[in-house]
Scaffold this active site. Structure first.
Site, PDB file in Angstrom:
ATOM      1  N   ARG A 213       0.812  -1.234   0.000  1.00  0.00           N
ATOM      2  CA  ARG A 213       0.000   0.000   0.000  1.00  0.00           C
ATOM      3  C   ARG A 213       0.833   1.267   0.000  1.00  0.00           C
ATOM      4  O   ARG A 213       0.349   2.346   0.330  1.00  0.00           O
ATOM      5  CB  ARG A 213      -0.968   0.024   1.185  1.00  0.00           C
ATOM      6  CG  ARG A 213      -2.000  -1.085   1.129  1.00  0.00           C
ATOM      7  CD  ARG A 213      -3.248  -0.707   1.905  1.00  0.00           C
ATOM      8  NE  ARG A 213      -4.192  -1.818   1.912  1.00  0.00           N
ATOM      9  CZ  ARG A 213      -4.168  -2.792   2.813  1.00  0.00           C
ATOM     10  NH1 ARG A 213      -3.296  -2.782   3.782  1.00  0.00           N
ATOM     11  NH2 ARG A 213      -5.039  -3.763   2.733  1.00  0.00           N
TER      12      ARG A 213
ATOM     13  N   LYS B 287       2.648  11.924 -10.095  1.00  0.00           N
ATOM     14  CA  LYS B 287       1.783  11.132 -10.985  1.00  0.00           C
ATOM     15  C   LYS B 287       2.548   9.884 -11.411  1.00  0.00           C
ATOM     16  O   LYS B 287       3.662   9.989 -11.932  1.00  0.00           O
ATOM     17  CB  LYS B 287       1.421  11.928 -12.235  1.00  0.00           C
ATOM     18  CG  LYS B 287       0.244  12.856 -12.081  1.00  0.00           C
ATOM     19  CD  LYS B 287      -0.154  13.319 -13.479  1.00  0.00           C
ATOM     20  CE  LYS B 287      -1.177  14.414 -13.484  1.00  0.00           C
ATOM     21  NZ  LYS B 287      -1.479  14.843 -14.861  1.00  0.00           N
TER      22      LYS B 287
ATOM     23  N   GLU C   4       9.182  19.960 -23.263  1.00  0.00           N
ATOM     24  CA  GLU C   4       8.483  20.188 -21.985  1.00  0.00           C
ATOM     25  C   GLU C   4       9.014  21.445 -21.285  1.00  0.00           C
ATOM     26  O   GLU C   4       8.288  22.091 -20.533  1.00  0.00           O
ATOM     27  CB  GLU C   4       8.600  18.967 -21.069  1.00  0.00           C
ATOM     28  CG  GLU C   4       8.069  17.661 -21.667  1.00  0.00           C
ATOM     29  CD  GLU C   4       6.560  17.429 -21.467  1.00  0.00           C
ATOM     30  OE1 GLU C   4       5.852  18.348 -21.017  1.00  0.00           O
ATOM     31  OE2 GLU C   4       6.110  16.307 -21.797  1.00  0.00           O
TER      32      GLU C   4
ATOM     33  N   LYS D  92       6.924  23.632 -12.065  1.00  0.00           N
ATOM     34  CA  LYS D  92       6.139  22.429 -11.793  1.00  0.00           C
ATOM     35  C   LYS D  92       5.839  22.328 -10.301  1.00  0.00           C
ATOM     36  O   LYS D  92       4.718  22.006  -9.899  1.00  0.00           O
ATOM     37  CB  LYS D  92       6.870  21.185 -12.283  1.00  0.00           C
ATOM     38  CG  LYS D  92       6.094  19.920 -11.978  1.00  0.00           C
ATOM     39  CD  LYS D  92       5.842  19.070 -13.165  1.00  0.00           C
ATOM     40  CE  LYS D  92       4.848  17.963 -12.833  1.00  0.00           C
ATOM     41  NZ  LYS D  92       4.892  16.872 -13.788  1.00  0.00           N
TER      42      LYS D  92
ATOM     43  N   ARG E 143      -3.440  22.551 -12.286  1.00  0.00           N
ATOM     44  CA  ARG E 143      -2.442  21.578 -12.746  1.00  0.00           C
ATOM     45  C   ARG E 143      -2.714  21.103 -14.170  1.00  0.00           C
ATOM     46  O   ARG E 143      -1.797  20.697 -14.883  1.00  0.00           O
ATOM     47  CB  ARG E 143      -2.372  20.378 -11.788  1.00  0.00           C
ATOM     48  CG  ARG E 143      -1.305  19.380 -12.192  1.00  0.00           C
ATOM     49  CD  ARG E 143      -0.982  18.369 -11.116  1.00  0.00           C
ATOM     50  NE  ARG E 143       0.074  17.472 -11.593  1.00  0.00           N
ATOM     51  CZ  ARG E 143       0.698  16.587 -10.846  1.00  0.00           C
ATOM     52  NH1 ARG E 143       0.387  16.445  -9.587  1.00  0.00           N
ATOM     53  NH2 ARG E 143       1.642  15.822 -11.365  1.00  0.00           N
TER      54      ARG E 143
ATOM     55  N   ASN F 275      -0.913  20.136 -19.089  1.00  0.00           N
ATOM     56  CA  ASN F 275      -1.238  19.261 -20.220  1.00  0.00           C
ATOM     57  C   ASN F 275      -1.307  20.007 -21.544  1.00  0.00           C
ATOM     58  O   ASN F 275      -1.773  19.459 -22.543  1.00  0.00           O
ATOM     59  CB  ASN F 275      -2.574  18.559 -19.957  1.00  0.00           C
ATOM     60  CG  ASN F 275      -2.487  17.637 -18.760  1.00  0.00           C
ATOM     61  OD1 ASN F 275      -1.495  16.930 -18.581  1.00  0.00           O
ATOM     62  ND2 ASN F 275      -3.508  17.654 -17.925  1.00  0.00           N
TER      63      ASN F 275
ATOM     64  N   HIS G 214      -0.869  18.192 -24.769  1.00  0.00           N
ATOM     65  CA  HIS G 214      -0.886  16.756 -24.471  1.00  0.00           C
ATOM     66  C   HIS G 214      -2.127  16.025 -24.966  1.00  0.00           C
ATOM     67  O   HIS G 214      -2.073  14.818 -25.174  1.00  0.00           O
ATOM     68  CB  HIS G 214      -0.710  16.523 -22.968  1.00  0.00           C
ATOM     69  CG  HIS G 214       0.714  16.654 -22.518  1.00  0.00           C
ATOM     70  ND1 HIS G 214       1.424  17.821 -22.642  1.00  0.00           N
ATOM     71  CD2 HIS G 214       1.572  15.757 -21.965  1.00  0.00           C
ATOM     72  CE1 HIS G 214       2.649  17.645 -22.159  1.00  0.00           C
ATOM     73  NE2 HIS G 214       2.766  16.403 -21.753  1.00  0.00           N
TER      74      HIS G 214
ATOM     75  N   HIS H  44      -1.032  13.060 -26.974  1.00  0.00           N
ATOM     76  CA  HIS H  44      -1.352  11.675 -26.611  1.00  0.00           C
ATOM     77  C   HIS H  44      -2.106  10.971 -27.731  1.00  0.00           C
ATOM     78  O   HIS H  44      -1.860   9.792 -28.011  1.00  0.00           O
ATOM     79  CB  HIS H  44      -2.172  11.633 -25.320  1.00  0.00           C
ATOM     80  CG  HIS H  44      -1.347  11.842 -24.081  1.00  0.00           C
ATOM     81  ND1 HIS H  44      -1.906  12.159 -22.869  1.00  0.00           N
ATOM     82  CD2 HIS H  44      -0.008  11.777 -23.875  1.00  0.00           C
ATOM     83  CE1 HIS H  44      -0.939  12.290 -21.957  1.00  0.00           C
ATOM     84  NE2 HIS H  44       0.222  12.067 -22.546  1.00  0.00           N
TER      85      HIS H  44
HETATM   86 ZN    ZN Z   1       4.533  15.399 -21.143  1.00  0.00          ZN
END
Ligand code: ZN
Ligand code: ADP
Length: 359
Positions: free
Chosen positions: A124, A146, A188, A230, A244, A248, A251, A255
């Site tokens: 855990r 993340k 980035e 960040k 936050r 992205n 992204h 993605h």
């Molecule tokens: Zn990225």
């Protein structure tokens, strides 16, 4: 230069990002993060032969009684799978790693995301220390907690929030990084300027050559400033309920591009570079920003030798289908990070699909 920099990440579980050359050989710094006498190193087949023994030697020089386990996965984004996650868990179990064990994630974003997720789940949750060895991991994925693996349906669909115990970015490891991977990380870095720091974008413009030439001072500055951005954002919004999401930028397109192209196409940073230009074009189309802003971003990314156009032969409808499954999509339709211009990104829900198809 040999200067060491530090960035603090506050919040419920504060931690420190250290940036500088030689951290992987710094036994005192590595050992200082240990809780018990178990350490487990996860790395990949490119990085482990270069750096794993050095980390283990450095740790043992401080803590001769340390029990050390290791798992080396195959390199590549296509390895960020539930299968490899299960193999790491299996290796942790076989090594008898206890709840006070520390997992060291030694590698790029793939190793960091996957082994961070394993650390989040084993017993855990055990401590995870990120030892990023790619620019992309140093400026982005190792910071913020993340963790995830990919599914065939999309990237990062299974994961957890699990802040690291510490991030130790040894900048000397960038010497062995393939140039294409360095450039991917620069995408980035540009992102932070594009989102909310126009002066930083000016700085990147002025130091583009130095960054490509891997000038130590320029890289250290770019990494530290990116981490500061960040850190500030994840401190204010650790679970991505609001601000936050700005991280992205590029992204949702990126993605979809990565998923549709499959592995062997553009890498993550390259897809984000293209995605940011598409986001700028979408913003233009929606009447939010000017063509000048798009041109400025395109030109900078091109100077950094990053792609700025969609590769030929992609199916727009298929890409749209991926975007509908993106975690950032919600019931109110497609949600994009757009901008009012350089340094002024914002979240925009309910973006019409025809506008997306048009760009
Ligand atoms: Zn990225
Ligand atoms: P990212 O950090 O961009 O998400 P990966 O974790 O896939 O990407 O790393 C990119 C590639 O670079 C992988 O093949 C990895 O094994 C390799 N790699 C990572 N760090 C180094 C390094 N310091 N030196 C050489 N190769 C590296």
């Amino acid at each position: 230069s040999g200067a060491m920099r530090q960035v603090e990440v506050g919040g419920a579980q504060p931690y420190r990002i250290a940036i500088g050359p030689g951290l992987l050989d710094d036994g005192a710094t590595l050992a200082a993060v240990l809780r018990g006498r178990d350490a487990f190193i996860v790395s990949d087949g490119n990085v482990a032969p270069l750096y794993a023994a050095r980390v283990i030697d450095a740790l043992r020089s401080e803590r001769p009684d340390l029990r050390v386990g290791q798992y080396v996965m195959a390199p590549g984004e296509e390895e960020k799978t539930l299968d490899n996650f299960a193999r790491v868990i299996d290796a942790l179990a076989r090594a008898g790693m206890r709840r006070d064990a520390t997992l060291f994630a030694l590698g790029g974003g793939v190793v960091g995301d996957l082994s961070g997720f394993a650390a989040a789940c084993w017993m855990r949750g055990i401590d995870c220390v990120q030892l990023p060895t790619t620019l992309l991991a140093m400026v982005d994925s190792s910071v913020g907690g993340k963790t995830a693996v990919d599914l065939p349906q999309g990237k990062n669909l299974v994961g957890a929030f699990h802040p690291p115990r510490a991030v130790l970015a040894d900048t000397s490891t960038l010497r062995t990084l393939p140039p294409r991977e360095l450039r991917a990380g620069l995408a980035e870095v540009v992102k932070y300027g594009a989102i909310g720091d126009a002066p930083f974008l000016d700085w990147i413009d002025a130091h583009a050559e130095a960054l490509l030439a891997m000038d130590n001072d320029a890289l250290a500055e770019a990494i530290a400033r990116s981490c500061e951005h960040k850190a500030a954002i994840v401190e204010r919004d650790p679970f991505e309920h609001g601000e936050r999401a700005l991280l992205n930028l590029g992204h949702t397109f990126g993605h979809a591009l990565e998923t549709e192209q499959g592995y062997g196409g553009l890498n993550h940073g390259e897809a984000v570079a293209v995605g940011m230009v598409l986001a700028a074009r979408l913003s233009e189309r929606l009447g939010l920003s000017h063509a000048d802003d798009t041109t400025r971003l395109r030109t900078l990314l091109s100077r950094l030798e990053l792609p700025v156009d969609l590769p030929a032969g992609l199916d727009p409808q298929a890409m749209l289908a991926h975007m509908r499954l993106d975690k950032k999509a919600q019931a109110d339709g497609l949600r994009f990070i757009v901008w009012d211009g350089i340094g002024r990104a914002k979240v925009l829900p309910g973006v019409p699909e025809d506008a997306v198809l048009a760009v």
